[in-house]
Design an enzyme around this catalytic site. Structure first.
Site, mmCIF file in Angstrom:
data_model
loop_
_atom_site.group_PDB
_atom_site.id
_atom_site.type_symbol
_atom_site.label_atom_id
_atom_site.label_comp_id
_atom_site.label_asym_id
_atom_site.label_seq_id
_atom_site.Cartn_x
_atom_site.Cartn_y
_atom_site.Cartn_z
ATOM 1 N N LYS A 1 0.822 -1.218 0.000
ATOM 2 C CA LYS A 1 0.000 0.000 0.000
ATOM 3 C C LYS A 1 0.856 1.268 0.000
ATOM 4 O O LYS A 1 2.007 1.261 0.433
ATOM 5 C CB LYS A 1 -0.996 -0.034 1.169
ATOM 6 C CG LYS A 1 -2.115 -1.047 0.850
ATOM 7 C CD LYS A 1 -3.243 -1.100 1.821
ATOM 8 C CE LYS A 1 -4.286 -2.104 1.310
ATOM 9 N NZ LYS A 1 -5.311 -2.416 2.300
ATOM 10 N N ARG B 1 -3.489 -10.196 4.818
ATOM 11 C CA ARG B 1 -3.860 -10.274 3.394
ATOM 12 C C ARG B 1 -2.683 -9.729 2.592
ATOM 13 O O ARG B 1 -2.358 -8.558 2.714
ATOM 14 C CB ARG B 1 -5.124 -9.438 3.168
ATOM 15 C CG ARG B 1 -5.646 -9.456 1.753
ATOM 16 C CD ARG B 1 -6.884 -8.573 1.647
ATOM 17 N NE ARG B 1 -7.425 -8.586 0.297
ATOM 18 C CZ ARG B 1 -6.976 -7.818 -0.689
ATOM 19 N NH1 ARG B 1 -5.989 -6.979 -0.486
ATOM 20 N NH2 ARG B 1 -7.531 -7.896 -1.885
HETATM 21 N N1 HH2 Z 1 -7.322 -4.093 0.710
HETATM 22 C C1 HH2 Z 1 -7.632 -4.099 -0.607
HETATM 23 C C2 HH2 Z 1 -8.711 -4.867 -1.068
HETATM 24 N N2 HH2 Z 1 -9.444 -5.630 -0.222
HETATM 25 N N3 HH2 Z 1 -9.855 -6.447 1.950
HETATM 26 C C3 HH2 Z 1 -9.552 -6.463 3.255
HETATM 27 N N4 HH2 Z 1 -10.267 -7.231 4.102
HETATM 28 N N5 HH2 Z 1 -8.522 -5.712 3.771
HETATM 29 C C4 HH2 Z 1 -7.760 -4.908 2.979
HETATM 30 O O1 HH2 Z 1 -6.843 -4.217 3.498
HETATM 31 C C5 HH2 Z 1 -8.055 -4.860 1.568
HETATM 32 C C6 HH2 Z 1 -9.129 -5.660 1.089
HETATM 33 C C7 HH2 Z 1 -6.832 -3.289 -1.563
HETATM 34 O O2 HH2 Z 1 -5.769 -4.028 -2.096
HETATM 35 P P1 HH2 Z 1 -5.767 -4.766 -3.535
HETATM 36 O O3 HH2 Z 1 -6.816 -5.823 -3.612
HETATM 37 O O4 HH2 Z 1 -4.401 -5.245 -3.816
HETATM 38 O O5 HH2 Z 1 -6.031 -3.618 -4.575
HETATM 39 P P2 HH2 Z 1 -7.284 -3.211 -5.436
HETATM 40 O O6 HH2 Z 1 -8.371 -2.796 -4.507
HETATM 41 O O7 HH2 Z 1 -6.745 -2.089 -6.295
HETATM 42 O O8 HH2 Z 1 -7.696 -4.412 -6.266
#
Ligand code: HH2
Length: 250
Positions: A196, A231
């Protein structure tokens, strides 16, 4: 929990696993590396992301969930009831809900549920996040939602402080520093710091590809504070760090 973004626009791996075959192969790789759960998502919720049509999101995730579910526990990362139901039909047993509103669906389907805290909505959430007391505000919100879910009959309820979701660098650091307070509320805690942007701000590394050490360090911190799951995008190094922590602690 290994992250599997079946999206063209996720912040760190957008497009890499958009092809379903590539997504399944990456999921299997994360299982081999030691992931206990694979979190399949079809909509980016990064700051500034544009919402995805629900039918399109469902189309992205369902076949990937079905292909991985025989091999590992699958969670579905969604804010949409229809996508959650379809993913559960395909074999998912955990709804990872960044909107913290889908507990009735989890209750109806008899699956676990993750309540994540977010202030605002992805398109604008990083504009001017504000809290009276970020730790107290986030805890109050999560305990309220998690208790409602329990009352509705959801047996497995997780809480997640939502690092980066309507939070400044300082808010994220305060939440991580006081994570044990959230753990003390009694629900299993999930934490996602992986790759992040606040990590880049802290280390001075501009590129999302330079955040591995910071991601592993913060995952290890979260586990040491009592988080029950992290995660992450980079499963192998995180599993190694988690095993080392376990050896030190036992
Ligand atoms: N962060 C993201 C997405 N889902 N779910 C939970 N429970 N906790 C988190 O911190 C979280 C999440 C964001 O990360 P990412 O999936 O890599 O990115 P994007 O939303 O751009 O797909």
């Amino acid at each position: 929990m290994g992250v599997l973004n079946v999206t063209p626009d996720s912040f760190s791996d957008g497009g890499r696993w958009f092809d379903p075959q590539a997504a399944v192969a990456h999921g299997l790789r994360m299982i081999a590396e030691g992931a206990d759960v694979v979190d399949v998502g079809g909509e980016s919720t990064r700051p500034g992301a544009v919402p995805v049509d629900e039918a399109e999101e469902r189309r992205r995730v369902v076949d990937v969930v079905a292909a991985l579910a025989p091999h590992v526990r699958v969670s579905v990362d969604t804010r949409h009831a229809g996508v959650a139901r379809a993913a559960v039909d395909a074999g998912a047993t955990l709804v990872n809900d960044v909107s913290a509103s889908l507990w009735p669906v989890a209750a109806e389907c008899g699956v676990g549920w993750v309540a994540m805290h977010m202030q605002g909505e992805p398109p604008t959430m990083q504009a001017a996040p504000h809290y009276d007391d970020v730790v107290a505000d986030v805890r109050r919100y999560l305990v309220e939602r998690a208790s409602a879910a329990r009352q509705a009959g959801v047996e497995e309820v997780w809480v997640d402080p939502g690092i980066g979701f309507g939070k400044t660098v300082d808010h994220n650091l305060r939440l991580l520093r006081r994570l044990s307070d959230l753990v003390a509320d009694g629900f299993p805690v999930l934490v996602g710091t992986s790759r992040k942007s606040f990590l880049g701000r802290l280390t001075g590394d501009a590129s999302v590809d330079d955040r591995l050490e910071a991601s592993v360090a913060t995952a290890a911190w979260a586990l040491a504070q009592g988080a029950a799951m992290v995660r992450v995008h980079d499963v192998a190094p995180t599993v190694e760090a988690a095993r080392l922590l376990k050896a030190v602690a036992s």
